[in-house]
Write a protein that holds these residues in place. Structure first.
Motif, PDB file in Angstrom:
ATOM      1  N   ALA A   1     -14.285  42.799  30.785  1.00  0.00           N
ATOM      2  CA  ALA A   1     -14.929  41.668  30.118  1.00  0.00           C
ATOM      3  C   ALA A   1     -14.104  41.197  28.922  1.00  0.00           C
ATOM      4  N   VAL A   2     -13.497  42.124  28.202  1.00  0.00           N
ATOM      5  CA  VAL A   2     -12.649  41.748  27.070  1.00  0.00           C
ATOM      6  C   VAL A   2     -11.423  40.978  27.553  1.00  0.00           C
ATOM      7  N   ARG A   3     -10.826  41.409  28.666  1.00  0.00           N
ATOM      8  CA  ARG A   3      -9.661  40.709  29.208  1.00  0.00           C
ATOM      9  C   ARG A   3     -10.010  39.306  29.680  1.00  0.00           C
ATOM     10  N   GLN A   4     -11.227  39.106  30.155  1.00  0.00           N
ATOM     11  CA  GLN A   4     -11.616  37.818  30.709  1.00  0.00           C
ATOM     12  C   GLN A   4     -12.122  36.833  29.657  1.00  0.00           C
ATOM     13  N   ARG A   5     -12.176  37.226  28.405  1.00  0.00           N
ATOM     14  CA  ARG A   5     -12.692  36.329  27.363  1.00  0.00           C
ATOM     15  C   ARG A   5     -11.850  35.069  27.227  1.00  0.00           C
ATOM     16  N   GLY A   6     -10.571  35.177  27.431  1.00  0.00           N
ATOM     17  CA  GLY A   6      -9.734  33.998  27.311  1.00  0.00           C
ATOM     18  C   GLY A   6      -8.279  34.389  27.261  1.00  0.00           C
ATOM     19  N   SER A   7      -7.442  33.413  27.465  1.00  0.00           N
ATOM     20  CA  SER A   7      -6.019  33.666  27.389  1.00  0.00           C
ATOM     21  C   SER A   7      -5.360  32.525  26.624  1.00  0.00           C
ATOM     22  N   LEU A   8      -4.184  32.765  26.158  1.00  0.00           N
ATOM     23  CA  LEU A   8      -3.443  31.784  25.378  1.00  0.00           C
ATOM     24  C   LEU A   8      -2.040  31.685  25.954  1.00  0.00           C
ATOM     25  N   THR A   9      -1.625  30.481  26.260  1.00  0.00           N
ATOM     26  CA  THR A   9      -0.279  30.260  26.769  1.00  0.00           C
ATOM     27  C   THR A   9       0.512  29.535  25.693  1.00  0.00           C
ATOM     28  N   VAL A  10       1.613  30.131  25.279  1.00  0.00           N
ATOM     29  CA  VAL A  10       2.479  29.537  24.270  1.00  0.00           C
ATOM     30  C   VAL A  10       3.849  29.350  24.894  1.00  0.00           C
ATOM     31  N   TRP A  11       4.372  28.146  24.800  1.00  0.00           N
ATOM     32  CA  TRP A  11       5.702  27.859  25.329  1.00  0.00           C
ATOM     33  C   TRP A  11       6.679  27.733  24.182  1.00  0.00           C
ATOM     34  N   PHE A  12       7.801  28.431  24.330  1.00  0.00           N
ATOM     35  CA  PHE A  12       8.876  28.353  23.349  1.00  0.00           C
ATOM     36  C   PHE A  12      10.114  27.792  24.019  1.00  0.00           C
ATOM     37  N   ASP A  13      10.959  27.208  23.215  1.00  0.00           N
ATOM     38  CA  ASP A  13      12.232  26.706  23.709  1.00  0.00           C
ATOM     39  C   ASP A  13      13.066  27.909  24.153  1.00  0.00           C
ATOM     40  N   PRO A  14      13.556  27.918  25.401  1.00  0.00           N
ATOM     41  CA  PRO A  14      14.326  29.083  25.869  1.00  0.00           C
ATOM     42  C   PRO A  14      15.601  29.324  25.076  1.00  0.00           C
ATOM     43  N   SER A  15      16.115  28.288  24.433  1.00  0.00           N
ATOM     44  CA  SER A  15      17.351  28.476  23.662  1.00  0.00           C
ATOM     45  C   SER A  15      17.081  29.001  22.255  1.00  0.00           C
ATOM     46  N   MET A  16      15.794  29.200  21.908  1.00  0.00           N
ATOM     47  CA  MET A  16      15.457  29.707  20.570  1.00  0.00           C
ATOM     48  C   MET A  16      15.942  31.145  20.418  1.00  0.00           C
ATOM     49  N   GLN A  17      16.596  31.403  19.315  1.00  0.00           N
ATOM     50  CA  GLN A  17      17.147  32.736  19.069  1.00  0.00           C
ATOM     51  C   GLN A  17      16.155  33.532  18.219  1.00  0.00           C
ATOM     52  N   TRP A  18      15.698  34.669  18.752  1.00  0.00           N
ATOM     53  CA  TRP A  18      14.732  35.491  18.040  1.00  0.00           C
ATOM     54  C   TRP A  18      15.396  36.435  17.055  1.00  0.00           C
ATOM     55  N   GLU A  19      16.537  36.989  17.422  1.00  0.00           N
ATOM     56  CA  GLU A  19      17.224  37.920  16.528  1.00  0.00           C
ATOM     57  C   GLU A  19      18.033  37.134  15.507  1.00  0.00           C
ATOM     58  N   ALA A  20      18.054  37.636  14.290  1.00  0.00           N
ATOM     59  CA  ALA A  20      18.795  36.964  13.219  1.00  0.00           C
ATOM     60  C   ALA A  20      20.291  37.224  13.357  1.00  0.00           C
ATOM     61  N   ILE A  21      21.070  36.252  12.938  1.00  0.00           N
ATOM     62  CA  ILE A  21      22.531  36.389  12.937  1.00  0.00           C
ATOM     63  C   ILE A  21      22.908  37.206  11.703  1.00  0.00           C
ATOM     64  N   PRO A  22      23.801  38.177  11.827  1.00  0.00           N
ATOM     65  CA  PRO A  22      24.201  38.975  10.659  1.00  0.00           C
ATOM     66  C   PRO A  22      24.771  38.081   9.555  1.00  0.00           C
ATOM     67  N   SER A  23      24.339  38.338   8.325  1.00  0.00           N
ATOM     68  CA  SER A  23      24.738  37.480   7.209  1.00  0.00           C
ATOM     69  C   SER A  23      26.086  37.875   6.630  1.00  0.00           C
ATOM     70  N   GLY A  24      26.538  39.088   6.863  1.00  0.00           N
ATOM     71  CA  GLY A  24      27.805  39.541   6.306  1.00  0.00           C
ATOM     72  C   GLY A  24      27.661  40.151   4.925  1.00  0.00           C
ATOM     73  N   ARG A  25      26.481  40.166   4.375  1.00  0.00           N
ATOM     74  CA  ARG A  25      26.249  40.775   3.062  1.00  0.00           C
ATOM     75  C   ARG A  25      26.044  42.275   3.222  1.00  0.00           C
ATOM     76  N   ARG A  26      26.058  42.965   2.083  1.00  0.00           N
ATOM     77  CA  ARG A  26      25.895  44.409   2.117  1.00  0.00           C
ATOM     78  C   ARG A  26      24.436  44.823   2.143  1.00  0.00           C
ATOM     79  N   ASP A  27      23.522  43.893   1.894  1.00  0.00           N
ATOM     80  CA  ASP A  27      22.100  44.220   1.894  1.00  0.00           C
ATOM     81  C   ASP A  27      21.598  44.446   3.314  1.00  0.00           C
ATOM     82  N   ARG A  28      20.319  44.792   3.389  1.00  0.00           N
ATOM     83  CA  ARG A  28      19.693  44.980   4.696  1.00  0.00           C
ATOM     84  C   ARG A  28      19.650  43.638   5.423  1.00  0.00           C
TER      85      ARG A  28
END
Length: 109
Positions: free
Chosen positions: A47-74
């Motif tokens: 019953a919890v699974r059937q309450r509803g669903s959400l479909t979200v579309w993202f641009d496939p070319s969207m980059q999720w991981e960050a590009i390294p900045s080259g700094r010494r920080d995290r």
């Protein structure tokens, strides 16, 4: 037709026998709230699974991981676009960020 999960109230008999005095009611005494115990977890989970669903579309070319900045920080784990998408969903759905994070981990795979 969907099955309604079996949820039964748990009450205490000792409290239901006695009525409170008028003075106790004036002081703010209230009867304890009824607690419920789920007895059929399989139908409840369905019953919890059937309450509803959400479909979200993202641009496939969207980059999720960050590009390294080259700094010494995290380094950042996620890109600015990914952070913006999660914050937008947080505001739109009215959820705390900790509820959005598992979705973000799923999308970044």
């Amino acid at each position: 037709m969907t099955a309604i999960p079996s949820v039964q109230p748990v009450t205490t008999q000792a409290l239901s026998r006695r009525r409170p005095s008028c003075a106790a009611v004036k002081r703010g005494w209230r009867p304890p709230k009824t607690t419920y115990k789920t007895t059929n977890w399989q139908s409840y989970n369905q019953a919890v699974r059937q309450r509803g669903s959400l479909t979200v579309w993202f641009d496939p070319s969207m980059q999720w991981e960050a590009i390294p900045s080259g700094r010494r920080d995290r380094q950042q784990a996620y890109s600015d676009a990914a952070i913006q998408a999660c914050l937008t969903l947080k505001i739109l759905l009215g959820l705390p960020l900790r509820h959005i994070e598992p979705w973000e981990r799923h999308w970044s795979e």
